[in-house]
Design a protein around this motif. Structure first.
Motif, mmCIF file in Angstrom:
data_model
loop_
_atom_site.group_PDB
_atom_site.id
_atom_site.type_symbol
_atom_site.label_atom_id
_atom_site.label_comp_id
_atom_site.label_asym_id
_atom_site.label_seq_id
_atom_site.Cartn_x
_atom_site.Cartn_y
_atom_site.Cartn_z
ATOM 1 N N ILE A 106 -2.365 64.247 70.870
ATOM 2 C CA ILE A 106 -1.414 62.855 70.684
ATOM 3 C C ILE A 106 -2.530 62.800 71.912
ATOM 4 O O ILE A 106 -3.556 62.670 72.218
ATOM 5 C CB ILE A 106 -0.176 62.748 71.259
ATOM 6 N N ASN A 107 -1.991 61.109 71.075
ATOM 7 C CA ASN A 107 -3.476 60.004 72.475
ATOM 8 C C ASN A 107 -2.368 59.613 73.230
ATOM 9 O O ASN A 107 -1.546 58.621 73.263
ATOM 10 C CB ASN A 107 -4.321 59.112 71.385
ATOM 11 N N ILE A 108 -2.803 59.536 74.245
ATOM 12 C CA ILE A 108 -2.792 58.891 75.561
ATOM 13 C C ILE A 108 -2.961 57.754 75.906
ATOM 14 O O ILE A 108 -4.363 58.448 76.812
ATOM 15 C CB ILE A 108 -1.967 60.000 76.168
ATOM 16 N N PRO A 109 -3.153 56.635 75.626
ATOM 17 C CA PRO A 109 -4.207 55.451 76.190
ATOM 18 C C PRO A 109 -4.575 55.173 77.863
ATOM 19 O O PRO A 109 -3.171 54.120 78.511
ATOM 20 C CB PRO A 109 -3.953 54.605 75.662
ATOM 21 N N VAL A 110 -4.169 56.226 79.208
ATOM 22 C CA VAL A 110 -4.115 56.021 80.424
ATOM 23 C C VAL A 110 -5.497 56.567 80.898
ATOM 24 O O VAL A 110 -6.071 57.733 81.292
ATOM 25 C CB VAL A 110 -3.678 56.432 80.456
ATOM 26 N N LYS A 111 -6.193 55.272 81.930
ATOM 27 C CA LYS A 111 -7.062 55.715 83.039
ATOM 28 C C LYS A 111 -7.152 56.830 83.734
ATOM 29 O O LYS A 111 -5.281 57.116 84.112
ATOM 30 C CB LYS A 111 -7.854 54.453 83.443
ATOM 31 N N ASN A 112 -7.746 57.847 83.586
ATOM 32 C CA ASN A 112 -7.902 58.546 84.976
ATOM 33 C C ASN A 112 -6.472 59.367 84.341
ATOM 34 O O ASN A 112 -6.389 60.421 85.401
ATOM 35 C CB ASN A 112 -7.353 58.038 86.077
ATOM 36 N N ALA A 113 -6.369 59.913 83.505
ATOM 37 C CA ALA A 113 -5.171 61.021 83.069
ATOM 38 C C ALA A 113 -5.611 62.162 83.143
ATOM 39 O O ALA A 113 -6.667 62.665 82.714
ATOM 40 C CB ALA A 113 -4.812 60.684 82.197
ATOM 41 N N ILE A 114 -4.530 63.399 83.891
ATOM 42 C CA ILE A 114 -4.723 64.747 84.143
ATOM 43 C C ILE A 114 -3.182 64.710 83.460
ATOM 44 O O ILE A 114 -2.990 64.567 83.969
ATOM 45 C CB ILE A 114 -4.415 65.103 85.110
ATOM 46 N N ILE A 115 -3.514 65.403 82.080
ATOM 47 C CA ILE A 115 -2.734 65.660 81.281
ATOM 48 C C ILE A 115 -2.330 66.781 80.830
ATOM 49 O O ILE A 115 -3.193 68.329 81.106
ATOM 50 C CB ILE A 115 -2.835 64.892 79.786
ATOM 51 N N PHE A 116 -1.129 67.355 80.643
ATOM 52 C CA PHE A 116 -0.336 69.054 80.418
ATOM 53 C C PHE A 116 0.333 69.033 79.723
ATOM 54 O O PHE A 116 1.481 68.355 79.729
ATOM 55 C CB PHE A 116 0.225 69.124 81.749
ATOM 56 N N ASN A 117 -0.308 69.500 78.237
ATOM 57 C CA ASN A 117 0.113 69.414 77.428
ATOM 58 C C ASN A 117 -0.068 71.179 76.460
ATOM 59 O O ASN A 117 -1.019 71.314 76.954
ATOM 60 C CB ASN A 117 0.073 69.122 76.415
ATOM 61 N N SER A 118 0.956 72.539 76.012
ATOM 62 C CA SER A 118 0.986 73.731 75.829
ATOM 63 C C SER A 118 0.275 74.050 74.703
ATOM 64 O O SER A 118 -0.154 75.015 74.625
ATOM 65 C CB SER A 118 1.245 74.448 76.771
ATOM 66 N N ALA A 119 1.064 72.876 73.711
ATOM 67 C CA ALA A 119 0.512 73.119 72.376
ATOM 68 C C ALA A 119 -1.072 73.028 71.487
ATOM 69 O O ALA A 119 -0.956 72.888 70.375
ATOM 70 C CB ALA A 119 1.714 72.475 72.065
ATOM 71 N N ILE A 120 -1.605 72.921 72.293
ATOM 72 C CA ILE A 120 -2.785 72.043 72.016
ATOM 73 C C ILE A 120 -4.239 73.494 71.211
ATOM 74 O O ILE A 120 -3.470 74.460 72.006
ATOM 75 C CB ILE A 120 -3.637 71.276 74.032
ATOM 76 N N SER A 121 -5.014 72.604 70.792
ATOM 77 C CA SER A 121 -5.803 73.775 69.724
ATOM 78 C C SER A 121 -7.291 74.242 70.859
ATOM 79 O O SER A 121 -7.596 72.845 71.437
ATOM 80 C CB SER A 121 -5.912 72.994 69.256
#
Length: 368
Positions: A106-121
């Motif tokens: 998904i697109n999370i339009p947040v600067k300097n974000a560190i994103i945790f998501n286990s379903a990514i390819s």
């Protein structure tokens, strides 16, 4: 040294709180009737020893206190958190953001974000997106008196699986017909073009491949309904309580040398982490997957690693791995996998290492 985080607890009424806040707001998953009761008890008691909430000026990073909602109304959710996001961006701070385990890219339009998501390819993994583990109760503490029961190496490997793999063991009806259609499309290579629709078809395909083999000993308990669906956790045609099912689920892992771990609805496997918890060796089918700390841990050397294209030869991969590992290494690997789960994949183990992701992002930015 404690990791210092800044957050806005007033946002807790805007969504589902992230587990990282449990030491500060209490265990909101304390339902004693839940089969997963107790999974955050240690983190609740010890989290403040390595985490601290502080001001935005003093923090190492900021934290969005609720899961990033992309299910109901993403634009409405983003409007609700916009004030906090703008504050973080003005301060030039990094921000930790957690999304659900089965959420696609998904697109999370947040600067300097560190994103945790286990379903990514893996092929689409952005540099600031990381997989994170599923959390659950310590199976050995709850179901095995805290004992890691080591298995000796036998001539034939025992491969276990307890779960849902339609159309296998499903009564004739819409669910079975859909399962058959998806399985056929999987074999034909059609479904791979639509990864969000693969669902459980790879599980069925892997199990069929293992069932055909005479070189392994299958230990399969195929469920007739989805584990967390409206009918609960009944297995096959026999009604069981949730506790009974969970006990038999854990026994299936412990009583096997290897456990089949294949994606379900999302491109991740809870069973992979549950297998490590029990000190057993995963048979992991790689469907363009990501695993936590894959730049620190050589996962391919620690499990039977089967590429998606080789799934019909899965039994051969298990036998090759089993034949090539010595009795001592087979036992040592069981111990090592349990240690990895304890050190990296429990709530304490993972959240203690959040600084790793923050520092890695700093290194990326400085080299850009």
């Amino acid at each position: 040294m404690k990791l210092k985080l800044y957050t806005d607890l007033s946002l807790l009424n805007k969504g589902e709180p992230v587990e990282l806040l449990i030491p500060f707001i209490g265990n909101f998953e304390a339902d004693a009737e839940s089969i997963r009761h107790g999974r955050y008890d240690d983190f609740l008691n010890l989290g403040k020893s390595f985490l601290e909430l502080t001001s935005i000026e003093e923090c190492d990073a900021c934290l969005l206190p609720i899961f990033y909602d992309v299910i109901s109304d993403q634009s409405k959710f983003e409007e609700a958190i916009s004030g906090f996001i703008e504050e973080v961006e003005r301060a030039g701070k990094k921000i930790l953001i957690f999304v659900g385990h089965d959420v696609l890219e998904i697109n999370i339009p947040v600067k300097n974000a560190i994103i945790f998501n286990s379903a990514i390819s893996k092929s689409k993994q952005a540099v600031n997106v990381y997989p994170w583990p599923h959390f659950f109760e310590d199976f050995l503490e709850r179901y095995s008196n805290g004992e890691l029961k080591l298995r000796n190496k036998n001539v034939k490997p025992v491969v276990g699986f307890c779960g849902y793999a339609p159309p296998l063991n499903i009564k004739m009806g819409r669910e079975k017909i859909v399962g058959i259609a998806k399985l056929v499309a999987n074999y034909a290579g059609i479904l791979q073009k639509y990864p969000d629709r693969i669902s459980h078809s790879y599980r069925a395909r892997a199990i069929i491949g293992l069932q055909k083999a005479t070189t392994i000993i299958p230990n399969f308990r195929l469920k007739s309904n989805f584990a967390f669906g409206p009918k609960g956790m009944n297995t096959g045609d026999t009604a069981e309580s949730n506790e009974d099912f969970r006990t038999k689920f854990v026994e299936n892992i412990i009583e096997s040398d290897y456990t089949l771990c294949v994606r379900g609805l999302g491109n991740n496997s809870v069973r992979f982490f549950e297998t490590l918890c029990c000190g057993r060796i995963p048979v992991f089918v790689n469907t363009d997957s990501t695993l936590p700390f894959d730049n620190l841990i050589d996962w391919k050397s620690l499990c039977v690693w089967v590429e998606e294209k080789d799934i019909d030869r899965i039994a051969d991969a298990v036998v090759k791995f089993h034949d090539n590992i010595s009795e001592k290494d087979f036992i040592d690997l069981q111990k090592r996998l349990r240690e990895i789960w304890e050190e990296y994949l429990t709530p304490i183990g993972f959240f203690k290492r959040l600084g790793f992701f923050i520092n890695q992002e700093s290194a990326v930015c400085s080299n850009a």
